[in-house]
Design a protein around this motif. Structure first.
Motif, PDB file in Angstrom:
ATOM      1  N   PRO A 445       3.492  38.603  68.597  1.00 21.83           N
ATOM      2  CA  PRO A 445       2.532  39.709  68.539  1.00 21.83           C
ATOM      3  C   PRO A 445       2.801  40.671  67.384  1.00 21.83           C
ATOM      4  N   ARG A 446       4.050  40.694  66.917  1.00 24.97           N
ATOM      5  CA  ARG A 446       4.419  41.618  65.842  1.00 24.97           C
ATOM      6  C   ARG A 446       5.468  40.966  64.944  1.00 24.97           C
ATOM      7  N   THR A 447       5.907  41.719  63.941  1.00 23.91           N
ATOM      8  CA  THR A 447       6.936  41.240  63.016  1.00 23.91           C
ATOM      9  C   THR A 447       8.289  41.809  63.442  1.00 23.91           C
ATOM     10  N   TYR A 448       9.319  40.950  63.404  1.00 23.03           N
ATOM     11  CA  TYR A 448      10.649  41.358  63.859  1.00 23.03           C
ATOM     12  C   TYR A 448      11.688  41.109  62.769  1.00 23.03           C
ATOM     13  N   GLY A 449      12.553  42.096  62.573  1.00 24.59           N
ATOM     14  CA  GLY A 449      13.593  41.974  61.562  1.00 24.59           C
ATOM     15  C   GLY A 449      14.761  42.881  61.858  1.00 24.59           C
ATOM     16  N   THR A 450      15.734  42.884  60.959  1.00 21.79           N
ATOM     17  CA  THR A 450      16.915  43.730  61.125  1.00 21.79           C
ATOM     18  C   THR A 450      17.090  44.613  59.898  1.00 21.79           C
ATOM     19  N   ALA A 451      17.780  45.730  60.105  1.00 23.18           N
ATOM     20  CA  ALA A 451      18.036  46.667  59.017  1.00 23.18           C
ATOM     21  C   ALA A 451      19.325  46.289  58.303  1.00 23.18           C
ATOM     22  N   LEU A 461      18.658  51.486  52.949  1.00 19.50           N
ATOM     23  CA  LEU A 461      18.489  50.585  54.083  1.00 19.50           C
ATOM     24  C   LEU A 461      17.031  50.131  54.136  1.00 19.50           C
ATOM     25  N   VAL A 462      16.809  48.841  54.314  1.00 26.59           N
ATOM     26  CA  VAL A 462      15.457  48.306  54.456  1.00 26.59           C
ATOM     27  C   VAL A 462      15.441  47.333  55.632  1.00 26.59           C
ATOM     28  N   ILE A 463      14.254  46.928  56.018  1.00 27.36           N
ATOM     29  CA  ILE A 463      14.113  45.935  57.086  1.00 27.36           C
ATOM     30  C   ILE A 463      13.905  44.564  56.452  1.00 27.36           C
ATOM     31  N   PHE A 464      14.771  43.617  56.805  1.00 24.37           N
ATOM     32  CA  PHE A 464      14.591  42.221  56.406  1.00 24.37           C
ATOM     33  C   PHE A 464      13.890  41.503  57.567  1.00 24.37           C
ATOM     34  N   GLU A 497      10.685  46.365  64.944  1.00 29.52           N
ATOM     35  CA  GLU A 497       9.390  45.751  65.219  1.00 29.52           C
ATOM     36  C   GLU A 497       8.358  46.461  64.366  1.00 29.52           C
ATOM     37  N   SER A 498       7.438  45.716  63.767  1.00 24.10           N
ATOM     38  CA  SER A 498       6.434  46.346  62.909  1.00 24.10           C
ATOM     39  C   SER A 498       5.184  45.478  62.850  1.00 24.10           C
ATOM     40  N   PHE A 499       4.188  45.978  62.117  1.00 24.25           N
ATOM     41  CA  PHE A 499       2.971  45.207  61.888  1.00 24.25           C
ATOM     42  C   PHE A 499       2.920  44.691  60.449  1.00 24.25           C
ATOM     43  N   THR A 500       4.002  44.868  59.697  1.00 30.41           N
ATOM     44  CA  THR A 500       4.027  44.428  58.304  1.00 30.41           C
ATOM     45  C   THR A 500       4.076  42.905  58.230  1.00 30.41           C
ATOM     46  N   MET A 501       3.672  42.376  57.089  1.00 31.29           N
ATOM     47  CA  MET A 501       3.682  40.921  56.894  1.00 31.29           C
ATOM     48  C   MET A 501       4.582  40.518  55.724  1.00 31.29           C
ATOM     49  N   SER A 502       5.280  41.468  55.125  1.00 26.08           N
ATOM     50  CA  SER A 502       6.113  41.183  53.959  1.00 26.08           C
ATOM     51  C   SER A 502       7.521  40.762  54.370  1.00 26.08           C
ATOM     52  N   ALA A 503       8.249  40.167  53.442  1.00 29.31           N
ATOM     53  CA  ALA A 503       9.622  39.729  53.712  1.00 29.31           C
ATOM     54  C   ALA A 503      10.550  40.923  53.917  1.00 29.31           C
ATOM     55  N   LYS A 504      10.275  42.017  53.213  1.00 29.77           N
ATOM     56  CA  LYS A 504      11.053  43.249  53.366  1.00 29.77           C
ATOM     57  C   LYS A 504      10.092  44.409  53.594  1.00 29.77           C
ATOM     58  N   ALA A 505      10.565  45.410  54.317  1.00 25.45           N
ATOM     59  CA  ALA A 505       9.724  46.577  54.601  1.00 25.45           C
ATOM     60  C   ALA A 505      10.567  47.834  54.598  1.00 25.45           C
ATOM     61  N   LEU A 507      12.107  51.247  56.029  1.00 29.90           N
ATOM     62  CA  LEU A 507      12.606  51.529  57.366  1.00 29.90           C
ATOM     63  C   LEU A 507      11.561  52.271  58.203  1.00 29.90           C
ATOM     64  N   GLU A 508      10.843  53.195  57.567  1.00 29.60           N
ATOM     65  CA  GLU A 508       9.855  53.997  58.302  1.00 29.60           C
ATOM     66  C   GLU A 508       8.611  53.193  58.689  1.00 29.60           C
ATOM     67  N   GLU A 509       8.455  52.002  58.147  1.00 27.61           N
ATOM     68  CA  GLU A 509       7.319  51.156  58.517  1.00 27.61           C
ATOM     69  C   GLU A 509       7.540  50.466  59.862  1.00 27.61           C
ATOM     70  N   GLY A 510       8.796  50.446  60.313  1.00 25.66           N
ATOM     71  CA  GLY A 510       9.116  49.758  61.563  1.00 25.66           C
ATOM     72  C   GLY A 510       9.496  50.711  62.668  1.00 25.66           C
ATOM     73  N   ASN A 511       9.585  50.164  63.853  1.00 26.47           N
ATOM     74  CA  ASN A 511      10.001  50.916  65.020  1.00 26.47           C
ATOM     75  C   ASN A 511      11.246  50.245  65.591  1.00 26.47           C
ATOM     76  N   LYS A 512      12.355  50.983  65.638  1.00 25.85           N
ATOM     77  CA  LYS A 512      13.593  50.407  66.153  1.00 25.85           C
ATOM     78  C   LYS A 512      13.443  50.176  67.656  1.00 25.85           C
ATOM     79  N   ILE A 513      13.636  48.935  68.065  1.00 27.51           N
ATOM     80  CA  ILE A 513      13.438  48.611  69.474  1.00 27.51           C
ATOM     81  C   ILE A 513      14.738  48.245  70.187  1.00 27.51           C
ATOM     82  N   GLY A 514      15.832  48.148  69.465  1.00 31.56           N
ATOM     83  CA  GLY A 514      17.080  47.816  70.141  1.00 31.56           C
ATOM     84  C   GLY A 514      18.187  47.485  69.163  1.00 31.56           C
ATOM     85  N   SER A 515      19.355  47.242  69.692  1.00 37.15           N
ATOM     86  CA  SER A 515      20.521  46.932  68.865  1.00 37.15           C
ATOM     87  C   SER A 515      21.297  45.771  69.451  1.00 37.15           C
TER      88      SER A 515
END
Length: 583
Positions: A445-451, A461-464, A497-505, A507-515
């Motif tokens: 449903p969304r895009t998932y990555g790590t910082a 820091l960016v989201i991969f 978690e985010s709605f972005t479709m790029s390989a990198k985003a 940090l403010e484009e995503g929402n931290k959902i856990g660790s």
């Protein structure tokens, strides 16, 4: 035998269905004799809970003790406090999960009573507690976890959470058996909007892509009407009727009724009574359409994006490279039907604009009941059987002492216990449990990555991103990272978690959902390579793991959704729910 119940836990109305002896999905009536129940909760006292039509009327008389549209708050964080949203009623602070559990408790109680009444469940048998609950297709990890928690608080065994449009497609495939189709499900509910494109092959739906919004639904049409009513009153009486909360609630009820009337008639008489007197006027359907056209156009913008993604997948191109000609080609050569789902899709403006824009006449697909029926189909398929040989393999794998405990966990689909033993259990048994009831192919449903730091200089820091929105599930992706410090003893992985479709985003484009916490057995030198893997199974369960090449060791990290209820909060909510009466 009724295997389980399918539940459409809607923003404005909820519905329950089961599969009968002829393998047909049937909606169960509530205690009031209706197929749907308003998703409104009135807290008459700490002990007495009213759900449904009577509660809806209490929005006017007892607004402080009545809750509606709670689905919009599921899994959400308060923008100001940055803490999970809570409601305090009669001195008790409650989460959206607990309030939603009141709705589930009431409708499942009524469903079981109806099953006994029609002779599908004998008085000697326990209530059916196994359920599949639906949610909007775009719901992320936090919202899905919150929905599952609501079921747990209500004392239910939630076998799966499935997307609403997919459930509707399951029902459509059941009705149209044997047809190979590609359908677009336009689901405009009371508080949310989904659009999903689905291929149906041999009765099995395969989700191609999905989009939508949790802030677009029939309620927004109501809001627009209330705004219009207030403006008319101010124009004639010089006073804003919305300043009186009792009158405001009356305006919302008037708006809902007007919307229903204008779905069946060309005009509706309106009477507004405020502190300065009464005004009367007539509203036409054309005026209504004009006042709300921006809302409808928002739904079409999501629909256009969905079509573009589907065309890109079909023709093997990047989304940005898809042309309008290719979208039109997909629309007219691949799409066989546009299905309308959700009560708000009854508004004539919806089918009118869809036909005008896409040249396809939309079909009404059992608007109020299709989602619950599809969930029931899923629930009936959610039971997994294993042979005696399989169970002997389990006994050999876990040992005599743990065998009964693990067998029960597998039979019940207890994910946490299965996870503890998955390294020694037969892999085919674990895989079957992971896909219980998943009689369709889903997408993320969304895009998932790590910082992580973009470079070794620690400057940014960016989201991969690993798993992207609308990637087909199951999905597993691995990326290589390196330790930053000498003598590092572990890695903290922040999952976004985010709605972005790029390989990198950013940090403010995503929402931290856990660790996830990944600990090394020994301290490691700077620059030690670590392979981080994110895996999402068919049911949308996200896992995080890391592999250290030098020692050939695998480390599995725990993953917890940041704003989920704690064990203690859940226990308290369960206990309150047990001791409350529901009407």
């Amino acid at each position: 035998m009724v295997k389980g119940l399918g539940i459409d836990l809607g923003t404005t109305f909820s519905c329950v269905a089961y599969i009968d002896e002829n393998q047909n999905p049937i909606v169960l009536k509530n205690a009031e004799g209706n197929a749907t129940t308003p998703s409104v909760v009135y807290f008459e006292s700490q002990e007495n809970i009213v759900v449904g039509e009577v509660a809806k009327q209490s929005l006017v008389s007892e607004p402080d003790n009545t809750v509606a549209f709670i689905k919009r708050d599921m899994g959400k964080i308060d923008d100001e406090t940055k803490a999970p949203i809570m409601r305090t009623i009669h001195g008790i602070s409650m989460s959206p999960q607990e309030i939603s559990a009141k709705i589930l408790t009431k409708i499942v109680k009524d469903a079981n009573a109806e099953l006994r009444k029609i002779g599908k469940l004998s008085d000697g048998n326990p209530d059916i507690k196994d359920v599949v609950i639906t949610c909007p297709a775009y719901f992320g990890m936090a919202e899905r976890e919150a929905t599952k928690a609501a079921g747990k608080i209500a004392g239910l065994n939630v076998m799966n959470i499935i997307p609403e449009p997919t459930a509707a497609a399951l029902n459509y495939a059941h009705v149209n058996k044997g047809k190979e189709q590609t359908v677009m499900v336009y689901d405009l509910g009371g508080g949310t909007f989904d659009v999903t494109i689905i291929e149906v092959h041999d009765g099995i739906p395969r989700v191609i892509c999905t989009d939508g919004s949790h802030t677009l639904g029939g309620k927004d049409w109501d809001d627009a009407l209330v705004q219009y009513f207030a403006e008319k009153y101010i124009e004639e009486k010089g006073e804003d009727p919305r300043e009186n909360l009792d009158i405001l609630q009356e305006l919302f009820l008037k708006a809902e009724q007007t919307k229903i009337t204008l779905s069946n008639r060309e005009s509706a008489p309106i009477m507004i009574i405020g502190d300065s007197g009464r005004i009367n006027f007539t509203m036409t359907r054309n005026e209504f359409d004009e006042k709300t056209k921006d809302l409808l156009e928002r739904s079409i913008s999501y629909t256009d994006k969905c079509l573009k993604i589907a065309a890109a997948k079909k023709y093997g191109k990047d989304i940005e490279a898809i042309t309008n000609e290719e979208i039109n080609k997909y629309l007219h050569e691949e799409l066989t039907d546009i299905l309308l789902v959700g009560g708000s899709s009854k508004m004539p403006q919806v089918s009118k604009l869809i036909q005008s824009k896409y040249g396809i006449k939309a079909k009404e697909a059992d608007l109020d009941e299709a989602v619950a029926k599809g969930a029931a189909i899923c629930a009936s398929n959610d039971y997994v059987e294993f042979s005696e040989e399989d169970w002997q393999l389990v006994k050999k794998s876990v040992g005599e002492q743990d065998y009964d405990f693990v067998k029960e966990a597998i039979q019940e689909g207890n994910e946490s216990i299965i996870k503890q033993y998955e390294d020694v259990l037969p892999r085919h048994m674990v895989q079957k449990q992971e896909s219980r009831g998943m009689i369709f192919t889903n997408v993320s449903p969304r895009t998932y990555g790590t910082a992580a730091y973009e470079s070794s200089s620690r400057d940014k820091l960016v989201i991969f991103n690993f798993i992207k929105r609308n990637d087909e599930l199951p999905q597993k992706q691995t990326l290589m990272f390196y330790t930053m410090d000498e003598g590092q003893v572990g890695v903290d992985i922040d999952v976004y978690e985010s709605f972005t479709m790029s390989a990198k985003a950013e940090l403010e484009e995503g929402n931290k959902i856990g660790s996830g916490i990944l600990e090394f057995p020994n301290s490691m030198p700077k620059g030690t390579p670590i392979e981080i893997t994110l895996r999402m199974n068919s049911a949308g369960l996200l896992e995080v793991s890391a592999f250290h090449k030098e020692t050939n060791s695998m480390y599995n990290g725990t993953f917890d959704v940041s704003n989920s209820l704690s064990t203690e909060e859940t226990k308290r909510a369960i206990e309150r729910n047990k001791h409350q009466s529901f009407n």
